[in-house]
Design a protein around this motif. Structure first.
Motif, mmCIF file in Angstrom:
data_model
loop_
_atom_site.group_PDB
_atom_site.id
_atom_site.type_symbol
_atom_site.label_atom_id
_atom_site.label_comp_id
_atom_site.label_asym_id
_atom_site.label_seq_id
_atom_site.Cartn_x
_atom_site.Cartn_y
_atom_site.Cartn_z
ATOM 1 N N LYS A 1 34.292 34.060 51.525
ATOM 2 C CA LYS A 1 33.666 33.844 50.233
ATOM 3 C C LYS A 1 32.496 32.862 50.346
ATOM 4 N N ASN A 2 32.579 31.877 51.265
ATOM 5 C CA ASN A 2 31.493 30.923 51.468
ATOM 6 C C ASN A 2 30.248 31.603 52.020
ATOM 7 N N ASN B 1 28.486 33.312 49.233
ATOM 8 C CA ASN B 1 27.797 32.338 48.395
ATOM 9 C C ASN B 1 26.474 31.906 49.025
#
Length: 98
Positions: free
Chosen positions: A2-3, A6
């Motif tokens: 997920k990072n 982002n």
């Protein structure tokens, strides 16, 4: 995972904002104008290496001519400087090994 998404999203937002404000467009336009002839040169060379000599030579020649046209702003002054240096060396009477 997920990072990473982002980080990609933030980069896309920044690039998009720069394009909207018109700050990134001149750089992008200049690079795109040089990338296409360089890509044609690479594809022409690749075509020659793969045995397609005629089409590879044509694509390579078009790429080289396009790149020369794009870089004419620097080729002209460099040619002028070379002619001046060559003329000075002829006036001095030095034997030069060109």
């Amino acid at each position: 995972m997920k990072n990473r998404n982002n980080g990609t999203a933030i980069v896309l937002i920044v690039v998009g904002a720069l394009m909207l404000f018109g700050l990134f467009t001149p750089l992008l336009g200049t690079l795109a104008g040089l990338i296409f002839p360089i890509l044609m040169i690479v594809l022409g060379f690749y075509g020659i290496r793969r045995g397609r000599v005629l089409i590879g030579t044509v694509v390579l020649a078009i790429g080289v001519l396009s790149l020369l046209a794009k870089l004419s702003w620097i080729i002209g002054p460099l040619l002028g400087i070379a002619l001046v240096i060559f003329g000075i060396s002829l006036l001095k009477g030095k034997k030069s090994y060109y």
